[in-house]
Design an enzyme around this catalytic site. Structure first.
Site, PDB file in Angstrom:
ATOM      1  NE  ARG A   8      -3.687  -2.010   2.807  1.00 42.91           N
ATOM      2  CZ  ARG A   8      -3.519  -3.119   3.537  1.00 42.91           C
ATOM      3  NH1 ARG A   8      -2.369  -3.301   4.181  1.00 42.91           N
ATOM      4  NH2 ARG A   8      -4.469  -4.027   3.631  1.00 42.91           N
ATOM      5  CE  LYS A  30      -6.518  -0.415   4.555  1.00 39.24           C
ATOM      6  NZ  LYS A  30      -7.828  -0.627   3.915  1.00 39.24           N
ATOM      7  CG  HIS A  83      -4.492   0.737  -3.914  1.00 39.89           C
ATOM      8  ND1 HIS A  83      -3.871   0.790  -2.688  1.00 39.89           N
ATOM      9  CD2 HIS A  83      -5.522  -0.130  -3.768  1.00 39.89           C
ATOM     10  CE1 HIS A  83      -4.501  -0.004  -1.835  1.00 39.89           C
ATOM     11  NE2 HIS A  83      -5.507  -0.571  -2.464  1.00 39.89           N
ATOM     12  NE  ARG A 116      -3.002  -3.640  -1.111  1.00 37.71           N
ATOM     13  CZ  ARG A 116      -2.573  -4.428  -0.132  1.00 37.71           C
ATOM     14  NH1 ARG A 116      -1.285  -4.663   0.012  1.00 37.71           N
ATOM     15  NH2 ARG A 116      -3.435  -4.988   0.698  1.00 37.71           N
ATOM     16  CG  HIS A 144      -6.418  -8.552   1.666  1.00 32.56           C
ATOM     17  ND1 HIS A 144      -6.648  -8.956   0.368  1.00 32.56           N
ATOM     18  CD2 HIS A 144      -6.204  -7.214   1.590  1.00 32.56           C
ATOM     19  CE1 HIS A 144      -6.584  -7.913  -0.443  1.00 32.56           C
ATOM     20  NE2 HIS A 144      -6.322  -6.848   0.280  1.00 32.56           N
ATOM     21  CE1 TYR A 186      -6.272  -7.334  -6.694  1.00 34.31           C
ATOM     22  CE2 TYR A 186      -6.461  -8.355  -4.546  1.00 34.31           C
ATOM     23  CZ  TYR A 186      -6.198  -7.257  -5.327  1.00 34.31           C
ATOM     24  OH  TYR A 186      -5.852  -6.069  -4.734  1.00 34.31           O
TER      25      TYR A 186
END
Length: 308
Positions: A159, A183, A254, A257, A280, A289
């Site tokens: 990110r 995150k 992004h 990524r 994730h 994806y």
């Protein structure tokens, strides 16, 4: 973004609104900080276009929300930004600074995940090669730094916030990994390939040593002031080299990524392995994806199967 220096009247807008939040709404300090960061970014954007918020149009507001999406913000973060902008405009209407609240016309982004924009492998390689092809007429003063950061972002699926926050102590190149804080400050180890390692090491030896000063601390990627590169600077770096490489698709940091994840899956990588590398928390976030992956499998079947 709280470090953004705003000139009047934009600085006054923010100061008065934050005082109102504290005195009238008694908000928690964390909530106030979130408002401050989101609105400082918004006001800095508008200050580049207008002398005050009185001449801002709905089109300007929509351009800003679109930029947030290009920067890779999730729907929840964009929704929070819109709510903050609406609250600011509502306050300024009550204070007779504005005649009406145009932000009320902004629509919240849909929570549905759309298929992300992805570069082909050939487009990625053109993008990665672009910095060093600009040496004669440089788009950037630091093509070696830009080459290194693009290589690392694509190699590790970073990110933009993770890339600019990287420290030298997070590099474990002798083991082929980097440590990333994603995150919620969640830590993960991500494999990094030989090409990215080589370019980052070359940048550190030949470029970073010239940029560093007492403000650099341990930040890996530095700007011309010797401070850590900002998210907006990285956004501009990606955009300028995409243009130089002749890539016409909408692109942001992004996008690298998304392309990282897609190319791994096209090559046959396990979905949970990609989930781990992307950081994730849920496999559902990675499954966006698989739609691309199915399209790829269909093309392989069509090309190679005798009855395709």
């Amino acid at each position: 973004m709280s470090s953004v220096q705003l000139a009047p009247p934009f600085s006054q807008y923010l100061r008065d609104f934050l005082n109102y939040l504290v005195l009238e709404r008694n908000l928690a300090e964390n909530t106030k900080a979130a408002y401050r960061n989101d609105l400082a970014r918004y006001l800095a954007f508008m200050a580049e276009r207008h002398a005050s918020l009185r001449t801002v149009s709905l089109s300007d507001l929509q351009d800003f929300i679109e930029l947030l999406g290009e920067l890779g913000l999730e729907s929840a973060s964009i929704s929070r930004n819109i709510s903050a902008i609406r609250s600011l405009h509502s306050f300024l209407v009550a204070e007779k600074e504005l005649e009406k609240n145009l932000a009320d016309s902004l629509s919240l982004p849909k929570s549905t995940r759309y298929l992300p924009n992805v570069l082909s492998q050939e487009e990625v390689f053109r993008l990665l090669d672009a910095p060093l092809q600009q040496v004669q007429t440089p788009l950037s003063k630091y093509p070696l730094r830009d080459k290194a950061i693009l290589e690392l972002m694509y190699a590790c699926g970073l990110r933009v916030s993770e890339a600019v926050a990287l420290k030298q102590q997070n590099l474990f190149f002798e083991m082929g990994f980097i440590r990333v804080f994603g995150k919620g400050s969640k830590e993960r180890l991500v494999p990094v390939g030989r090409s990215a390692i080589a370019w980052v090491e070359k940048y550190r030896a030949e470029c970073r040593v010239k940029l560093m000063n007492k403000f650099s601390e341990d930040a890996l990627f530095l700007n011309h002031r010797g401070k850590a590169l900002t998210r907006m600077s990285l956004y501009n770096i990606v955009r300028q080299y995409a243009l130089a490489a002749g890539i016409t698709k909408p692109i942001s940091p992004h996008t690298l990524r998304h392309s990282f994840a897609t190319h791994l899956l096209e090559g046959g990588a396990d979905l949970r392995a990609v989930q781990e590398m992307l950081g994730h928390s849920s496999i559902k976030a990675t499954q966006i994806y698989t739609h691309i992956d199915r399209a790829f499998l269909k093309e392989v079947h069509k090309t190679f199967h005798p009855r395709g």
